[in-house]
Design a protein around this motif. Structure first.
Motif, PDB file in Angstrom:
ATOM      1  N   LEU A  38       0.767  -1.355   0.644  1.00 34.30           N
ATOM      2  CA  LEU A  38       0.064   0.014   0.244  1.00 34.30           C
ATOM      3  C   LEU A  38       1.459   1.040  -0.110  1.00 34.30           C
ATOM      4  O   LEU A  38       0.513   2.582  -0.480  1.00 34.30           O
ATOM      5  CB  LEU A  38      -1.151   0.144   1.082  1.00 34.30           C
ATOM      6  CG  LEU A  38      -2.392  -1.301   1.519  1.00 34.30           C
ATOM      7  CD1 LEU A  38      -2.773  -0.873   2.493  1.00 34.30           C
ATOM      8  CD2 LEU A  38      -3.075  -1.432  -0.303  1.00 34.30           C
ATOM      9  N   LYS A  44      -4.350   0.120  -9.600  1.00 35.28           N
ATOM     10  CA  LYS A  44      -3.691   0.569  -8.673  1.00 35.28           C
ATOM     11  C   LYS A  44      -4.864   0.927  -8.204  1.00 35.28           C
ATOM     12  O   LYS A  44      -5.499   0.569  -6.975  1.00 35.28           O
ATOM     13  CB  LYS A  44      -2.854   1.524  -9.605  1.00 35.28           C
ATOM     14  CG  LYS A  44      -2.295   2.686  -8.554  1.00 35.28           C
ATOM     15  CD  LYS A  44      -1.627   3.461  -8.197  1.00 35.28           C
ATOM     16  CE  LYS A  44      -1.722   4.768  -8.788  1.00 35.28           C
ATOM     17  NZ  LYS A  44      -1.330   5.840  -9.367  1.00 35.28           N
ATOM     18  N   TYR A  45      -5.417   1.897  -8.554  1.00 34.71           N
ATOM     19  CA  TYR A  45      -6.932   2.181  -8.268  1.00 34.71           C
ATOM     20  C   TYR A  45      -7.953   1.352  -7.528  1.00 34.71           C
ATOM     21  O   TYR A  45      -8.021   1.232  -6.027  1.00 34.71           O
ATOM     22  CB  TYR A  45      -7.895   2.967  -8.434  1.00 34.71           C
ATOM     23  CG  TYR A  45      -7.030   5.072  -8.922  1.00 34.71           C
ATOM     24  CD1 TYR A  45      -6.675   5.446  -8.325  1.00 34.71           C
ATOM     25  CD2 TYR A  45      -6.486   5.107  -9.823  1.00 34.71           C
ATOM     26  CE1 TYR A  45      -5.788   6.988  -7.635  1.00 34.71           C
ATOM     27  CE2 TYR A  45      -5.756   6.198 -10.077  1.00 34.71           C
ATOM     28  CZ  TYR A  45      -5.547   7.165  -8.937  1.00 34.71           C
ATOM     29  OH  TYR A  45      -4.423   8.298  -9.689  1.00 34.71           O
ATOM     30  N   PHE A  81      -5.497   4.779   5.894  1.00 32.69           N
ATOM     31  CA  PHE A  81      -4.378   3.457   6.498  1.00 32.69           C
ATOM     32  C   PHE A  81      -4.287   3.267   7.583  1.00 32.69           C
ATOM     33  O   PHE A  81      -4.238   2.492   8.000  1.00 32.69           O
ATOM     34  CB  PHE A  81      -3.681   2.870   5.630  1.00 32.69           C
ATOM     35  CG  PHE A  81      -4.183   2.876   3.885  1.00 32.69           C
ATOM     36  CD1 PHE A  81      -5.568   1.739   3.472  1.00 32.69           C
ATOM     37  CD2 PHE A  81      -3.202   2.821   2.723  1.00 32.69           C
ATOM     38  CE1 PHE A  81      -6.138   1.802   2.297  1.00 32.69           C
ATOM     39  CE2 PHE A  81      -3.992   2.538   1.496  1.00 32.69           C
ATOM     40  CZ  PHE A  81      -5.632   1.961   0.747  1.00 32.69           C
ATOM     41  N   ALA A 141      -7.066  -2.249  -6.450  1.00 26.42           N
ATOM     42  CA  ALA A 141      -6.739  -2.108  -4.785  1.00 26.42           C
ATOM     43  C   ALA A 141      -6.212  -1.072  -4.078  1.00 26.42           C
ATOM     44  O   ALA A 141      -6.997  -1.810  -2.495  1.00 26.42           O
ATOM     45  CB  ALA A 141      -4.846  -2.659  -5.646  1.00 26.42           C
ATOM     46  N   LEU A 142      -6.265  -0.040  -3.957  1.00 27.41           N
ATOM     47  CA  LEU A 142      -6.375   0.799  -2.855  1.00 27.41           C
ATOM     48  C   LEU A 142      -7.447   0.821  -1.773  1.00 27.41           C
ATOM     49  O   LEU A 142      -8.014   1.300  -1.401  1.00 27.41           O
ATOM     50  CB  LEU A 142      -5.765   2.553  -4.133  1.00 27.41           C
ATOM     51  CG  LEU A 142      -4.401   2.346  -3.492  1.00 27.41           C
ATOM     52  CD1 LEU A 142      -3.882   3.769  -4.203  1.00 27.41           C
ATOM     53  CD2 LEU A 142      -3.337   2.266  -2.335  1.00 27.41           C
ATOM     54  N   LEU A 143      -8.378   0.664  -3.418  1.00 28.46           N
ATOM     55  CA  LEU A 143      -9.581   1.435  -3.648  1.00 28.46           C
ATOM     56  C   LEU A 143      -9.972  -0.103  -1.787  1.00 28.46           C
ATOM     57  O   LEU A 143     -11.305  -0.381  -0.707  1.00 28.46           O
ATOM     58  CB  LEU A 143     -10.957   1.109  -4.190  1.00 28.46           C
ATOM     59  CG  LEU A 143     -12.389   1.631  -4.138  1.00 28.46           C
ATOM     60  CD1 LEU A 143     -11.946   3.346  -3.926  1.00 28.46           C
ATOM     61  CD2 LEU A 143     -13.748   1.318  -5.286  1.00 28.46           C
ATOM     62  N   LEU A 169       2.119   2.325  -3.615  1.00 28.30           N
ATOM     63  CA  LEU A 169       0.906   2.091  -5.031  1.00 28.30           C
ATOM     64  C   LEU A 169       0.682   3.460  -3.748  1.00 28.30           C
ATOM     65  O   LEU A 169       0.435   4.999  -4.744  1.00 28.30           O
ATOM     66  CB  LEU A 169      -0.259   1.682  -4.033  1.00 28.30           C
ATOM     67  CG  LEU A 169      -0.642   0.383  -4.756  1.00 28.30           C
ATOM     68  CD1 LEU A 169      -1.600  -0.671  -4.377  1.00 28.30           C
ATOM     69  CD2 LEU A 169      -0.020   0.111  -6.324  1.00 28.30           C
ATOM     70  N   VAL A 170       0.329   4.389  -2.346  1.00 25.17           N
ATOM     71  CA  VAL A 170       0.463   5.578  -2.231  1.00 25.17           C
ATOM     72  C   VAL A 170       0.948   6.590  -2.677  1.00 25.17           C
ATOM     73  O   VAL A 170       0.805   7.395  -3.093  1.00 25.17           O
ATOM     74  CB  VAL A 170      -0.268   5.195  -0.665  1.00 25.17           C
ATOM     75  CG1 VAL A 170       0.202   6.676  -0.062  1.00 25.17           C
ATOM     76  CG2 VAL A 170      -1.922   4.887  -0.675  1.00 25.17           C
ATOM     77  N   PHE A 185      -6.020   8.530   1.228  1.00 27.65           N
ATOM     78  CA  PHE A 185      -6.030   6.844   1.556  1.00 27.65           C
ATOM     79  C   PHE A 185      -4.735   6.897   2.181  1.00 27.65           C
ATOM     80  O   PHE A 185      -4.807   5.705   3.366  1.00 27.65           O
ATOM     81  CB  PHE A 185      -4.693   6.327   0.078  1.00 27.65           C
ATOM     82  CG  PHE A 185      -5.862   5.796  -1.003  1.00 27.65           C
ATOM     83  CD1 PHE A 185      -6.801   5.313  -0.500  1.00 27.65           C
ATOM     84  CD2 PHE A 185      -5.796   6.840  -1.872  1.00 27.65           C
ATOM     85  CE1 PHE A 185      -7.777   4.782  -1.402  1.00 27.65           C
ATOM     86  CE2 PHE A 185      -6.836   6.200  -3.380  1.00 27.65           C
ATOM     87  CZ  PHE A 185      -7.830   5.022  -2.918  1.00 27.65           C
ATOM     88  N   SER A 226       3.028   6.262  -5.036  1.00 23.08           N
ATOM     89  CA  SER A 226       3.348   6.175  -6.988  1.00 23.08           C
ATOM     90  C   SER A 226       2.424   8.151  -7.456  1.00 23.08           C
ATOM     91  O   SER A 226       0.868   8.216  -5.850  1.00 23.08           O
ATOM     92  CB  SER A 226       2.353   5.508  -7.224  1.00 23.08           C
ATOM     93  OG  SER A 226       0.908   5.280  -7.348  1.00 23.08           O
TER      94      SER A 226
END
Lengths: 462, 293, 273
Positions: free
Chosen positions: B89, C10-11, B109, C13-15, B92-93, B105, B95
């Motif tokens: 995560l 990506k979005y 988290f 997965a984050l969601l 991803l965050v 986000f 990016s």
């Protein structure tokens, strides 16, 4: 050097410091517990399991007591706990921290722990005030009294009790076109009844405790997981208050009986119910969720005592939606019960005052104050009556007390002084025994046996 | 001269609360544990010197043995899951995305960290209930039969780990986000010219660069996982059987349910030594594997 | 780096992760708004179409919520303020003063950071008993005020402040006290805020020590009261329990919204040692 921002920060710091100081001073009684009523006072302290609301309810009795005994100030304290084992742990912690009460309201689960380590025997007081006490014992079934005998001495007067009967959800029974079983039903009738329950209701829901757990199924199969014996003694007491009764000086649980064939048979039966999807796996605790589930028609049957009536009524269940039946018969129909009463702590410096409290609370007047609703079953037979159950109780509420008469061998929850360790061993192995195949039952019982042997081999630290 | 005396006075006055406090409530108890561990004491009666009995009992007592095993299993899986989820995560965050979305986000988290483990365990207990829990209801929509999450020895540990990770991954996540943000973008630009993208880029560029953070995060995660108590206490009370009984639960039960204060102290000492060893080992490993810029 | 990752994946997965993170809390909230009798019903309601606040009223009836809140607030508040103050003082001395034995003392402080409260709970229990503080809120407060981590944090903070301020003040004839209280302490407020927010986060949610030290119900803190409410032998419904859970989360969420920066800084500060 002092910029405006430093000035504000400095002011903030100063104000914060002053506020903190003032706050701490103002809150000092709360911080030290000095504001807890009676703390540091020399009152007769009585500890109960429950919330402060329960303590407030009990206060009525204390007030009535102080009216007749103006020289004895009484303080009711409550301790919250998730179950009796948790409660005893808290009392031991209180003893360890030097804040113990004078009197504790405690149940069968802790009767022998108290008798062995913490409580004062009542024998001398009972004989001294025998005439006054007659009215109480005439109204109370001897089985209940015997449960509080330990090695020939009586330690508590039982005030309320609950036998593990079977609650049946009439909504679920009706929904499936089944019939309410009779009093002589057997465990096979019970299995058939569960098999008939389809849909989203769990046919049999039970907990993993001594009460309502595996033990009722051991008792009806005429066995137990502990070796049960009776102590000698108490003859003076029995002949005084129950002439003609053949009773003992109390129960003794002396060792493991876990490898007994009938114990295996009972476990195997329950494992079968779980395996067949007729029963959930036993959960630990779960008192309140159980009420909610039963009241909302999601449970078909569950073992419980008279204490459930009030809870179900509060949970929105009407009396005609459920009924209570004796536990189904197997080799016997011996029931299990738990009772509770006040125990005087050995460490008290006011034993005489404590006895006055015990005597008063066993009077009918006090018991009527104590049990205004059917949230438990009073031990005085004369109180288990229409006036208690009309409008709230199930049709056959009289079975709560009749259990004792119908099945004279009905016995208490098997709780020796090492209650905590025994209960832990039982809970630990019951869940594993019922979570796998038949071979796991034998393995778990062997493990239970080993655990219990350890418990009974350890010499008591006191 | 007054200033010097003032300084000395200030110095000791300022240090006194902290040093006295640490002395009384940390150092003294450690010494106390060392002493108590050789006694049998229920506080009610006089203590009894028993030599090494509390330690030898630990070796033979099944509950204690199982609790150390359970704790080891718990630490292994919980920490691995926590670090993997957090890293994924965090990458991803970190990016490219709109700023407000990143803030959303990141806060999300991080949110479970501010809740109490007790409250979280209570609500999770209902979610994971076998007959009326939402999780089994969701599974039933997929045609999966009800799972006895908290009442079977196999699943109970899974739930305890899941609940713990749910609440704590945010901590490692924060550390990783910090670590990732410290990597200069030029590194990636140079890397992408060399054809390092996607997984290769992560494996050969990002991971070595954040490895110091990974090390710190794993030490902290292991230390806190070794002390797990709230979740198993509220969710399962250590059951079914002993399947989720952890070391700290046994310390609690020995001391405050059975009044075996000596034994509880002995177990506490062993746990403390274990925590110190883990820290020492991890920092030794660090010298060999971690890439420092 | 993951710039080239397909944005959709990506979005997504984050969601999913965000839903898994917030979902349980959201479910808790909506279920607390269901009437008690329906609280077990499936399917669960994910949207409070007809909110029913009776469970919130019931929480106040069944457990003494105001007292629980007061106790939690007192413990948390006194500990937080106490930690801010003592850590600032000790951190300042370690950062700004030279004296014999300083390194040894600081080493002791640092080494106690590794000792968790769980392993020394038995002797601490006995010390509390010896002080006559059994079953009082002070039993939770006093041992929690000395903070090795806070001291470490404040030392770092003071090291980061310019030395010249103090020197100038000393030249002006300011006493060491004045130098601290008028110059450095005000500048260290945000460092102290970190210590305070961390203390709040930890002690507001603390369960282990209250479970052991608090015996009288009058001394229960919120998490302890909730666990007891949930496990009580009496009656109840999950709506009521969950309403209590939601109430207990409110202050934590407020701090999360307004003190998030301090909390993040504090939590990650430990990793930079």
């Amino acid at each position: 050097m002092a910029s405006p921002s430093t000035l504000t920060r400095r002011a903030l710091l100063g104000a914060g410091g002053a506020a903190a100081l003032a706050g701490t001073v103002a809150a000092w009684p709360r911080l030290t517990g000095a504001d807890i009523p009676g703390r540091g006072q020399d009152a007769l302290t009585i500890l109960i399991l429950g919330t402060s609301q329960d303590a407030a309810g009990r206060q009525q009795i204390a007030d009535a007591f102080m009216e007749t005994h103006p020289d004895i100030p009484v303080l009711i304290q409550s301790v919250q706990a998730t179950d009796w084992g948790d409660f005893f742990a808290k009392i031991l912690t209180m003893v360890a921290s030097g804040t113990q009460p004078d009197i504790v309201y405690t149940a069968t689960e802790g009767a022998q722990l108290f008798a062995e380590r913490l409580a004062l025997p009542l024998d001398d007081y009972l004989l001294r005030d025998a005439e006054e006490m007659r009215d109480y014992f005439e109204d109370v079934h001897p089985s209940l009294v015997e449960a509080f005998m330990y090695k020939g001495s009586l330690f508590q007067l039982p005030l309320d009790f609950n036998a593990a009967n079977m609650y049946l959800n009439l909504d679920v029974i009706e929904r499936n076109g089944l019939e309410m079983p009779g009093e002589e039903w057997t465990k096979d009738d019970f299995t058939e009844l569960l098999r008939g329950m389809k849909g989203d209701a769990t046919p049999y829901y039970w907990t993993n405790r001594l009460f309502g757990g595996i033990v009722p199924w051991l008792y009806v199969n005429d066995t137990s997981f502990l070796i049960e014996e009776r102590a000698a003694g108490g003859e003076g007491f029995w002949s005084t208050f129950y002439p003609g009764e053949q009773r003992s000086g109390g129960y003794l649980w002396t060792g493991s009986n876990a490898t007994d064939d009938r114990v295996h048979e009972s476990f195997e039966y329950l494992r079968g119910l779980v395996g067949e999807g007729l029963a959930v796996r036993p959960e630990e605790g779960g008192g309140n969720t159980l009420v909610g589930l039963f009241a909302s028609g999601r449970i078909g049957t569950t073992p419980a005592g008279g204490y459930w009536v009030q809870g179900l009524a509060e949970g929105g269940m009407r009396p005609e939606q459920y009924d209570v039946q004796f536990f189904p018969k197997w080799r016997s129909q011996r029931h299990q019960f738990g009772a509770a009463g006040y125990a005087v702590m050995k460490t008290t410096d006011k034993p005489d005052q404590a006895w006055e409290w015990i005597k008063y609370t066993a009077s009918k007047e006090a018991m009527e104050l104590a049990f205004p609703t059917p949230s438990t079953t009073p031990t005085r037979r004369s109180m288990v009556s229409d006036s208690l159950y009309t409008g709230v109780g199930p049709e056959h509420w009289s079975r709560f007390y009749e259990t004792l008469d119908r099945f004279p061998d009905t016995g208490p929850i098997p709780a020796p002084p090492q209650q905590a360790a025994v209960e832990t061993a039982l809970i630990r192995n019951v869940s594993t025994a019922l979570s796998g195949g038949p071979d796991l039952v034998a393995r778990s019982l062997a493990s239970l046996d080993a655990d219990l042997r350890d418990v009974f081999a350890e010499e008591d630290p006191s | 001269m007054t200033t010097d005396r003032d300084s000395a006075l200030l110095r000791w006055l300022f240090l006194a609360p902290t040093m006295l406090g640490i002395g009384i409530f940390v150092v003294l108890p450690i010494v106390g544990s060392l002493v108590l561990a050789f006694f049998r004491w229920d506080i009610i009666t006089a203590p009894q010197f028993v030599g090494l009995a509390n330690f030898t009992a630990m070796a033979t007592d099944r509950t204690v043995g199982i609790s150390f095993l359970n704790t080891a299993v718990f630490v292994l899986f919980a920490v691995t899951a926590q670090l993997v989820v957090a890293m994924l995560l965090a990458v991803l965050v970190s990016s490219r995305m709109p700023g407000w979305l990143r803030v959303f986000f990141r806060s999300t988290f991080f949110f479970p960290l501010v809740l109490s483990a007790a409250s979280v365990s209570i609500l999770m207990k209902y979610l994971f209930n076998e007959s009326y829990g939402v999780i089994n209801w969701l599974l039933s929509l997929l045609g999966i039969p009800a799972v006895p999450w908290l009442t079977s020895p196999q699943w109970a540990m899974v739930v305890v780990i899941a609940v713990y990770v749910w609440q704590n991954f945010g901590f490692s996540f924060l550390l990783f986000v910090g670590g990732l943000s410290a990597i200069p973008t030029e590194v990636y630009e140079a890397g992408s010219i060399d054809g390092a993208t996607g997984w290769r880029q992560f494996r050969h560029l990002t991971l070595p660069l954040v490895s110091p953070t990974v090390l710190v995060a794993s030490v902290m995660a292991i230390i806190s996982a070794l002390q797990v108590f709230d979740q198993p206490y509220v969710l399962t009370r250590g059951g079914p059987g002993d399947s989720t009984r952890t070391v700290v639960m046994v310390i609690y039960e020995s001391a405050f349910r059975e009044l075996e204060f000596g034994r509880a102290s002995a177990i506490g000492l062993v746990l403390m030594i274990l925590i110190m060893l883990v820290t020492a080992v991890q920092f030794r490993l660090a010298r060999r594997f971690v890439f420092y810029q | 780096m993951t710039r080239r990752l397909p944005a959709l994946a990506k979005y997504a997965a984050l969601l999913v992760a965000a839903v898994l993170t917030l979902g349980p809390v959201w479910w808790t909230f909506t279920t607390s708004l269901r009437p008690a009798a329906e609280s077990f019903s499936l399917p669960p309601s994910f949207f409070p179409t007809s909110p029913d606040f009776s469970s919130y009223a019931a929480v106040f009836e069944q457990i003494a919520v105001p007292l629980l809140v007061l106790n939690s607030a007192l413990v948390t508040g006194v500990v937080a303020l106490g930690q801010m103050l003592t850590a600032a003082m000790a951190g300042y001395v370690f950062a700004r003063m030279e004296f014999r034995g300083k390194n040894l003392l600081f080493a002791i402080v640092l080494s106690t950071m590794m000792v968790p409260v769980q392993v020394t709970i038995v002797p601490v229990f006995m010390i509390i008993r010896g002080m006559g503080l059994s079953d009082t809120l002070l039993a939770l407060i006093l041992p929690a005020i000395p903070t090795a981590f806070g001291t470490f944090l404040m030392r770092q903070y003071f090291l980061g402040l310019p030395l010249e301020l103090g020197e100038a003040a000393a030249l002006d004839g300011a006493s060491p006290w004045r130098t601290f209280f008028s110059i450095y302490a005000p500048l260290a407020l945000s460092g102290m805020a970190i210590v305070g927010v961390l203390a709040f986060n930890y002690h507001w949610n603390e369960f282990f020590r209250p479970l052991i030290f608090m015996i009288s119900e009058q001394n229960y803190t919120l998490p302890l009261g909730l666990v007891t409410l949930q496990g009580n032998l009496g009656t109840g419904s999950i709506s009521v329990v969950l309403a209590g859970v939601i109430l207990s989360m409110v202050p934590a969420v407020v701090v999360f919204l307004f003190g998030q920066r301090y909390l993040r800084e504090g939590l990650t500060a430990g990793s930079s040692k």
